[in-house]
Design a protein around this motif. Structure first.
Motif, short mmCIF file in Angstrom:
data_model
loop_
_atom_site.label_atom_id
_atom_site.label_comp_id
_atom_site.label_asym_id
_atom_site.label_seq_id
_atom_site.Cartn_x
_atom_site.Cartn_y
_atom_site.Cartn_z
N GLU A 126 7.90 48.56 46.48
CA GLU A 126 6.63 49.20 46.13
C GLU A 126 5.45 48.49 46.80
N ALA A 127 5.51 47.17 46.86
CA ALA A 127 4.46 46.41 47.54
C ALA A 127 4.44 46.76 49.03
N ALA A 128 5.62 46.93 49.62
CA ALA A 128 5.69 47.33 51.03
C ALA A 128 5.09 48.71 51.23
N TYR A 129 5.39 49.62 50.30
CA TYR A 129 4.87 50.98 50.41
C TYR A 129 3.35 51.00 50.25
N ASP A 130 2.84 50.24 49.29
CA ASP A 130 1.38 50.20 49.08
C ASP A 130 0.66 49.68 50.33
N ALA A 131 1.22 48.63 50.94
CA ALA A 131 0.60 48.08 52.16
C ALA A 131 0.68 49.09 53.29
N ALA A 132 1.79 49.83 53.37
CA ALA A 132 1.93 50.83 54.43
C ALA A 132 0.91 51.95 54.26
N THR A 133 0.69 52.41 53.04
CA THR A 133 -0.32 53.46 52.83
C THR A 133 -1.72 52.96 53.18
N ASP A 134 -1.96 51.66 52.95
CA ASP A 134 -3.25 51.09 53.39
C ASP A 134 -3.37 51.16 54.90
N ALA A 135 -2.27 50.89 55.60
CA ALA A 135 -2.29 50.96 57.06
C ALA A 135 -2.53 52.38 57.55
N PHE A 136 -1.90 53.36 56.90
CA PHE A 136 -2.09 54.75 57.31
C PHE A 136 -3.54 55.20 57.08
N ALA A 137 -4.14 54.71 56.01
CA ALA A 137 -5.49 55.17 55.64
C ALA A 137 -6.59 54.34 56.27
N ALA A 138 -6.26 53.24 56.92
CA ALA A 138 -7.30 52.34 57.45
C ALA A 138 -8.09 53.04 58.55
N PRO A 139 -9.43 52.89 58.53
CA PRO A 139 -10.24 53.46 59.62
C PRO A 139 -9.97 52.73 60.92
N ARG A 140 -10.06 53.46 62.03
CA ARG A 140 -9.79 52.88 63.33
C ARG A 140 -11.06 52.33 63.93
N PRO A 141 -10.97 51.25 64.69
CA PRO A 141 -12.17 50.69 65.32
C PRO A 141 -12.79 51.66 66.30
N SER A 142 -14.11 51.50 66.50
CA SER A 142 -14.82 52.41 67.40
C SER A 142 -14.33 52.32 68.82
N SER A 143 -13.73 51.17 69.19
CA SER A 143 -13.21 51.01 70.56
C SER A 143 -11.90 51.73 70.76
N ASP A 144 -11.28 52.19 69.64
CA ASP A 144 -10.01 52.89 69.75
C ASP A 144 -10.28 54.34 70.09
N SER A 145 -9.65 54.82 71.20
CA SER A 145 -9.89 56.19 71.65
C SER A 145 -9.00 57.20 70.95
N THR A 146 -8.18 56.74 70.01
CA THR A 146 -7.29 57.66 69.33
C THR A 146 -8.07 58.56 68.40
#
Length: 341
Positions: free
Chosen positions: A172-192
């Motif tokens: 569950e801790a792994a899943y919570d961290a993964a959802t944080d990664a999916f939801a994290a805003p991307r830096p302005s330098s990232d063209s994605t």
């Protein structure tokens, strides 16, 4: 026009250098004639090419050197701009760094083998964003989603049990961290570009031992979040002892509160249950099924990750090279001495 190797511009210095050498040679020849005797008489006794012919040969050689220098710099012309789209999915790799991953039933150890498998996996990906989560009794994002695979490898190299002092295998801790990664805003330098239609995938690499959390509840959360769960199991049914290290050296093996040696085994049932909506991959001592994951990812919903523009260049170095060789050929056929009639 563009130059592929502009740092070779120093080769152009050979042009005035060669011209200076021809000038010095002509001047030395004139001085020698005057020292030998009457210049007109010497020319009659030893006729040579007219002055204009000597200067023509010198000019051809100088121009040939200039052509060779220009060819060395790699001239090229841009013909058109083309846009290349990179399509892929968002993949978060959750790596178990608990102490049981130090067991060596999968050489060189479960953790080191997992790192090798992740490196091989990343080498097969094209255009997918990949992030890295480390977990044991807790979890955190080690590397956010990125298409810079070299950066991900650097974060992977330093991953180890000392980064998470809380023991255990908390999915569950792994899943919570993964959802944080999916939801994290991307830096302005990232063209994605964000795209809610892009598939989100979580790959868990673990031995599954002493796991905590309700796996059925975790699967329901993943389905509700539209996250596909994959799992890769490391270890064997027979298991192995867990080495204990101090200052980089093994000093003992893990023991329980009664002093008995702890033997860690692969809990394949837990990992299979966790990945029912995706797939389970077994990583054994001599084989691995994780190489099939890129094929499974291609079957998921992909979308444009980045768009990059490239200029198609027409290489033109062969033209000044051909002209230089032609000038040298013409120069070689111009006689040095005049023929007597």
């Amino acid at each position: 026009m563009d130059l592929l190797y502009p740092h070779f511009a120093w080769a152009l210095l050979a042009v005035p250098g060669v011209a200076y050498l021809f000038w010095r040679a002509a001047r030395a020849q004139t001085t020698a004639l005057h020292r030998f005797g009457n210049a007109a008489l010497v020319r009659q006794l030893a006729p040579s090419a007219p002055r204009w012919r000597r200067w023509l040969k010198a000019t051809l050689v100088v121009l040939a050197v200039a052509g060779l220098a220009l060819s060395l710099m790699g001239p090229r012309f841009g013909t058109q701009l083309r846009t290349v789209e990179r399509r892929g999915v968002d993949l978060v790799v959750a790596l178990d760094v608990s102490t049981s991953m130090q067991a060596q039933d999968v050489a060189p150890s479960r953790l080191k083998r997992a790192k090798e498998e992740i490196r091989d996996l990343v080498g097969q990906l094209r255009g997918d964003r990949v992030g890295l989560v480390l977990f044991a009794g807790s979890g955190f994002v080690q590397c956010p989603l990125t298409t810079d695979y070299n950066a991900l490898r650097l974060f992977l190299d330093v991953a180890g049990p000392d980064q998470l002092p809380v023991p255990g295998t908390n999915f569950e801790a792994a899943y919570d961290a993964a959802t944080d990664a999916f939801a994290a805003p991307r830096p302005s330098s990232d063209s994605t570009r964000p795209d809610p239609q892009r598939a989100q995938v979580l790959l868990v690499l673990s031995d599954g031992e002493n796991h905590v959390g309700n796996l059925e509840s975790l699967k329901e959360r993943a389905q509700a979040d539209d996250i596909t769960l994959f799992a890769a199991g490391l270890g064997t049914d027979d298991g192995a002892r867990i080495p204990v290290y101090k200052n980089g050296r093994q000093v003992d093996v893990k023991r329980d509160e009664n002093g008995n040696i702890v033997r860690s085994r692969l809990d394949e049932a837990a990992l299979t249950t966790l990945s029912e909506n995706g797939a389970y991959f077994r990583i054994g001592s001599t084989s691995s099924a994780l190489s099939d994951l890129p094929t499974a990812l291609r079957q998921l919903q992909t979308s444009t990750v980045t768009e990059e523009q490239f200029a198609d260049y027409a290489q033109m170095y062969q033209w000044p090279l051909a002209v230089a060789l032609l000038l040298l050929l013409v120069e070689a056929f111009i006689p040095i001495r005049s023929r007597r009639g």
